[in-house]
Design an enzyme around this catalytic site. Structure first.
Site, PDB file in Angstrom:
ATOM      1  N   CYS A 165       0.908  -1.377   0.037  1.00  0.00           N
ATOM      2  CA  CYS A 165       0.015   0.010  -0.040  1.00  0.00           C
ATOM      3  C   CYS A 165       0.846   1.296  -0.143  1.00  0.00           C
ATOM      4  CB  CYS A 165      -0.806  -0.117   1.281  1.00  0.00           C
ATOM      5  SG  CYS A 165      -1.579   1.332   1.908  1.00  0.00           S
TER       6      CYS A 165
ATOM      7  N   THR B  60       0.985   3.470   1.960  1.00  0.00           N
ATOM      8  CA  THR B  60       1.693   3.799   3.505  1.00  0.00           C
ATOM      9  C   THR B  60       2.845   3.208   3.524  1.00  0.00           C
ATOM     10  OG1 THR B  60      -0.565   4.078   4.513  1.00  0.00           O
ATOM     11  CG2 THR B  60       1.097   3.636   5.999  1.00  0.00           C
TER      12      THR B  60
ATOM     13  N   HIS C 272       5.304   5.114   2.021  1.00  0.00           N
ATOM     14  CA  HIS C 272       5.817   6.292   2.948  1.00  0.00           C
ATOM     15  C   HIS C 272       6.844   5.901   3.935  1.00  0.00           C
ATOM     16  CE1 HIS C 272       2.949   9.294   1.578  1.00  0.00           C
ATOM     17  NE2 HIS C 272       1.853   8.526   1.605  1.00  0.00           N
TER      18      HIS C 272
ATOM     19  N   GLU D 264      -1.847  -5.309   5.403  1.00  0.00           N
ATOM     20  CA  GLU D 264      -2.922  -5.961   4.637  1.00  0.00           C
ATOM     21  C   GLU D 264      -2.476  -7.588   4.397  1.00  0.00           C
ATOM     22  OE1 GLU D 264      -3.050  -3.909   0.932  1.00  0.00           O
ATOM     23  OE2 GLU D 264      -3.324  -1.886   1.706  1.00  0.00           O
TER      24      GLU D 264
ATOM     25  N   CYS E  62      -8.572   0.172  21.826  1.00  0.00           N
ATOM     26  CA  CYS E  62      -8.585  -0.191  22.937  1.00  0.00           C
ATOM     27  C   CYS E  62      -9.818  -0.764  23.713  1.00  0.00           C
ATOM     28  CB  CYS E  62      -8.223   1.003  23.853  1.00  0.00           C
ATOM     29  SG  CYS E  62      -9.557   2.421  23.981  1.00  0.00           S
TER      30      CYS E  62
ATOM     31  N   CYS F  74     -14.669   3.845  21.538  1.00  0.00           N
ATOM     32  CA  CYS F  74     -14.856   2.421  21.152  1.00  0.00           C
ATOM     33  C   CYS F  74     -16.341   2.039  21.751  1.00  0.00           C
ATOM     34  CB  CYS F  74     -13.777   1.537  21.963  1.00  0.00           C
ATOM     35  SG  CYS F  74     -12.429   1.710  21.085  1.00  0.00           S
TER      36      CYS F  74
ATOM     37  N   ILE G 102      -7.913   1.863  -4.310  1.00  0.00           N
ATOM     38  CA  ILE G 102      -9.176   2.290  -3.488  1.00  0.00           C
ATOM     39  C   ILE G 102     -10.323   2.857  -4.179  1.00  0.00           C
ATOM     40  CG2 ILE G 102     -10.249   3.004  -1.369  1.00  0.00           C
ATOM     41  CD1 ILE G 102      -7.034   2.999  -0.015  1.00  0.00           C
TER      42      ILE G 102
ATOM     43  N   ARG H 281      -4.956   4.010 -15.026  1.00  0.00           N
ATOM     44  CA  ARG H 281      -5.799   3.890 -14.002  1.00  0.00           C
ATOM     45  C   ARG H 281      -7.321   3.843 -14.390  1.00  0.00           C
ATOM     46  NH1 ARG H 281      -2.635   4.930  -8.677  1.00  0.00           N
ATOM     47  NH2 ARG H 281      -1.968   2.943  -8.501  1.00  0.00           N
TER      48      ARG H 281
ATOM     49  N   LEU I 225     -11.893  10.538   1.556  1.00  0.00           N
ATOM     50  CA  LEU I 225     -10.834   9.283   2.106  1.00  0.00           C
ATOM     51  C   LEU I 225      -9.289  10.009   1.688  1.00  0.00           C
ATOM     52  CD1 LEU I 225     -10.477   5.881   2.470  1.00  0.00           C
ATOM     53  CD2 LEU I 225      -9.517   6.435   0.105  1.00  0.00           C
ATOM     54  N   GLY I 226      -9.066  10.445   0.530  1.00  0.00           N
ATOM     55  CA  GLY I 226      -8.005  10.879   0.156  1.00  0.00           C
ATOM     56  C   GLY I 226      -7.089  11.926   1.415  1.00  0.00           C
TER      57      GLY I 226
HETATM   58  P1  NAD Z   1      -3.347   6.383  -4.932  1.00  0.00           P
HETATM   59  O1  NAD Z   1      -2.103   7.307  -4.554  1.00  0.00           O
HETATM   60  O2  NAD Z   1      -2.787   5.261  -5.560  1.00  0.00           O
HETATM   61  O3  NAD Z   1      -4.492   6.835  -5.791  1.00  0.00           O
HETATM   62  C1  NAD Z   1      -4.449   8.371  -6.202  1.00  0.00           C
HETATM   63  C2  NAD Z   1      -5.137   8.590  -7.584  1.00  0.00           C
HETATM   64  O4  NAD Z   1      -5.442   9.772  -7.547  1.00  0.00           O
HETATM   65  C3  NAD Z   1      -3.953   8.419  -8.408  1.00  0.00           C
HETATM   66  O5  NAD Z   1      -4.174   7.465  -9.398  1.00  0.00           O
HETATM   67  C4  NAD Z   1      -3.727   9.769  -9.154  1.00  0.00           C
HETATM   68  O6  NAD Z   1      -3.167   9.640 -10.347  1.00  0.00           O
HETATM   69  C5  NAD Z   1      -4.961  10.401  -8.666  1.00  0.00           C
HETATM   70  N1  NAD Z   1      -5.204  11.914  -9.226  1.00  0.00           N
HETATM   71  C6  NAD Z   1      -3.928  12.682  -8.929  1.00  0.00           C
HETATM   72  N2  NAD Z   1      -4.368  13.895  -9.374  1.00  0.00           N
HETATM   73  C7  NAD Z   1      -5.817  13.897  -9.398  1.00  0.00           C
HETATM   74  C8  NAD Z   1      -6.894  14.762  -9.816  1.00  0.00           C
HETATM   75  N3  NAD Z   1      -6.524  15.861  -9.893  1.00  0.00           N
HETATM   76  N4  NAD Z   1      -8.122  14.254 -10.100  1.00  0.00           N
HETATM   77  C9  NAD Z   1      -8.491  12.797  -9.893  1.00  0.00           C
HETATM   78  N5  NAD Z   1      -7.364  12.059  -9.459  1.00  0.00           N
HETATM   79  C10 NAD Z   1      -6.225  12.447  -9.343  1.00  0.00           C
HETATM   80  O7  NAD Z   1      -3.909   6.070  -3.663  1.00  0.00           O
HETATM   81  P2  NAD Z   1      -4.785   4.818  -2.876  1.00  0.00           P
HETATM   82  O8  NAD Z   1      -3.940   3.882  -2.404  1.00  0.00           O
HETATM   83  O9  NAD Z   1      -5.859   4.552  -3.908  1.00  0.00           O
HETATM   84  O10 NAD Z   1      -5.404   5.785  -1.951  1.00  0.00           O
HETATM   85  C11 NAD Z   1      -6.161   6.879  -2.087  1.00  0.00           C
HETATM   86  C12 NAD Z   1      -5.951   8.036  -1.083  1.00  0.00           C
HETATM   87  O11 NAD Z   1      -6.403   7.657   0.055  1.00  0.00           O
HETATM   88  C13 NAD Z   1      -4.616   8.312  -0.902  1.00  0.00           C
HETATM   89  O12 NAD Z   1      -4.508   9.656  -0.621  1.00  0.00           O
HETATM   90  C14 NAD Z   1      -4.607   7.565   0.573  1.00  0.00           C
HETATM   91  O13 NAD Z   1      -3.317   8.320   1.239  1.00  0.00           O
HETATM   92  C15 NAD Z   1      -5.612   7.622   1.200  1.00  0.00           C
HETATM   93  N6  NAD Z   1      -5.963   6.606   2.160  1.00  0.00           N
HETATM   94  C16 NAD Z   1      -6.818   7.174   3.166  1.00  0.00           C
HETATM   95  C17 NAD Z   1      -7.205   6.296   4.225  1.00  0.00           C
HETATM   96  C18 NAD Z   1      -7.962   6.644   5.182  1.00  0.00           C
HETATM   97  O14 NAD Z   1      -8.474   5.678   6.190  1.00  0.00           O
HETATM   98  N7  NAD Z   1      -8.425   7.890   5.261  1.00  0.00           N
HETATM   99  C19 NAD Z   1      -6.814   4.893   4.142  1.00  0.00           C
HETATM  100  C20 NAD Z   1      -5.979   4.506   3.200  1.00  0.00           C
HETATM  101  C21 NAD Z   1      -5.511   5.421   2.223  1.00  0.00           C
HETATM  102 ZN    ZN Z   2     -10.892   3.145  22.105  1.00  0.00          ZN
END
Ligand code: NAD
Ligand code: ZN
Length: 343
Positions: free
Chosen positions: A38, A40, A43, A64, A93, A99, A176, A201, A261-262
């Site tokens: 993933c 993460t 990172h 995962e 917790c 929780c 996602i 994509r 989510l992003g």
């Molecule tokens: P990813 O980075 O693979 O997907 C992001 C997509 O956005 C890429 O395909 C990219 O080309 C596209 N993108 C870039 N600019 C864009 C624009 N202007 N318009 C539309 N699309 C554009 O990430 P992923 O693994 O699918 O995860 C998606 C996001 O969710 C990430 O930001 C990630 O950090 C986040 N995330 C959040 C949680 C949470 O719990 N909130 C959990 C997991 C991941």
């Molecule tokens: Zn808790």
């Protein structure tokens, strides 16, 4: 056992021999078969500012996975040796206000496997029995191994939304986002518009059932055409890119709903009055997966046969090829990348 380890506070991972984890009385030991890779993990690999602030090497990475239970602690009653399982990787917790009100997904005491404690890119992982999720017999370990990000998509698509008949815009077609496209389709959305800057994509989004898969510059025209100029009922923001966040607020209809989510890389500015308040919209911030409504929904959708996540998986590697796996994700071309750890 073999494990992929963040060994020191620097760029990279090391594949090395480490002791098999010991389990507590309320935990189970799982032999890992498949594990999803993933953003993460990237990172943590790159040792960016977020990783530096959060992680304390050395630890085994990966969050995962799916596998088979190989031993259980003395207090565990409902998980048996040989069970085919995956697990919720957020260990909460169970005692705090959140929780105890059914909001464990935002527990402030959350510890994440592969981030705050040893993870699953290894032959074995120890998990609290309460986090274990049983797989149906016909769900493969490979699909089991991607329940975590698939769950993010289910949470985003289904929580508080009314998808049957709805028009939906999915901004960002990473793994996602494309799961979410398939979920919206299975849940009866009438029109799904997916946007991404990457043609590979967009192709995956089409394969998962998007009616329109477009570059962000063409998203407004696609939304207007599909909604008589009104805007979509629901936006799922799955890119974390500020331009896409603004577009989400611009293209949702008045009174609609934006599920975010992003995660933007840094703070961003919003015109709160224009983008949110006077549009009368509802904004929902997504954290992980709801425990355990999201898991139940995910299992039921897989059972129904109306949602098939398989096309999202594009790359498979043995643990030895971890550098290639990270490269595949960084290329931006991959769907879901999976480690095949044991058979
Ligand atoms: P990813 O980075 O693979 O997907 C992001 C997509 O956005 C890429 O395909 C990219 O080309 C596209 N993108 C870039 N600019 C864009 C624009 N202007 N318009 C539309 N699309 C554009 O990430 P992923 O693994 O699918 O995860 C998606 C996001 O969710 C990430 O930001 C990630 O950090 C986040 N995330 C959040 C949680 C949470 O719990 N909130 C959990 C997991 C991941
Ligand atoms: Zn808790």
């Amino acid at each position: 056992m073999k494990a992929l380890v963040k060994d020191s506070p620097a760029v990279g991972f090391v594949l090395k021999d480490v002791p098999v984890p010991t389990i507590r009385d309320d935990e189970v030991l799982i032999r890992v078969r498949r594990a999803g890779v993933c953003g993460t993990d990237v990172h943590i690999h790159e040792w960016d500012d977020w990783a530096r602030g959060r992680c304390k090497p050395p630890f085994t990475v990966g969050h995962e996975f799916a596998g088979e239970v190989s031993s259980v602690g003395s207090l565990v009653t409902d998980v048996k040796v040989g069970d085919r399982v995956t697990a919720e990787g957020h260990i909460v917790c169970g005692r705090c206000h959140l929780c105890r009100t059914g909001n464990g997904h935002v527990c402030p005491n959350t510890k994440i496997i592969g981030v705050d404690r040893d993870g699953c890119f290894a032959e074995f992982i120890a998990m609290p029995a309460t986090n274990v999720w049983h797989l149906d017999d016909d769900v493969s370990y490979e699909i089991g191994g991607i329940h975590d990000p698939m769950g993010n998509a289910f949470h985003t698509a289904l929580h508080g939304t009314e998808l049957p008949g709805a028009t939906v815009l999915v901004t960002g077609c990473g793994p996602i986002g494309i799961f979410a496209v398939g979920i919206c389709r299975a849940a009866g959305a009438s029109r799904i518009i997916a946007s991404d800057v990457n043609p590979k994509r967009l192709e995956l989004a089409r394969a998962m059932g998007a009616h329109d898969a477009v570059h962000p510059k063409d998203a407004e025209a696609a939304v207007k055409a599909a909604t008589d100029g009104l805007g979509v009922d629901i936006v799922l923001e799955m890119s974390g890119v500020p331009a896409a966040v603004h577009q989400a607020f611009a293209l949702v209809r008045v009174g609609g709903r934006v599920q975010i989510l992003g995660i933007p890389a840094k703070p961003m500015e919003l015109d709160l009055a224009r983008e949110i308040i006077f549009k009368g919209i509802t904004v929902y911030g997504v954290v992980g997966r709801r425990m355990y409504e999201t898991w139940i929904q995910m299992t039921q959708f897989l059972r129904s046969g109306q949602f098939d996540p398989k096309p999202v998986i594009t790359h498979r590697f043995p643990l030895e090829e971890h550098a290639e796996a990270i490269r595949a994700i960084k290329s931006g071309e991959a769907g879901k990348v999976v480690f095949e750890i044991s058979n």
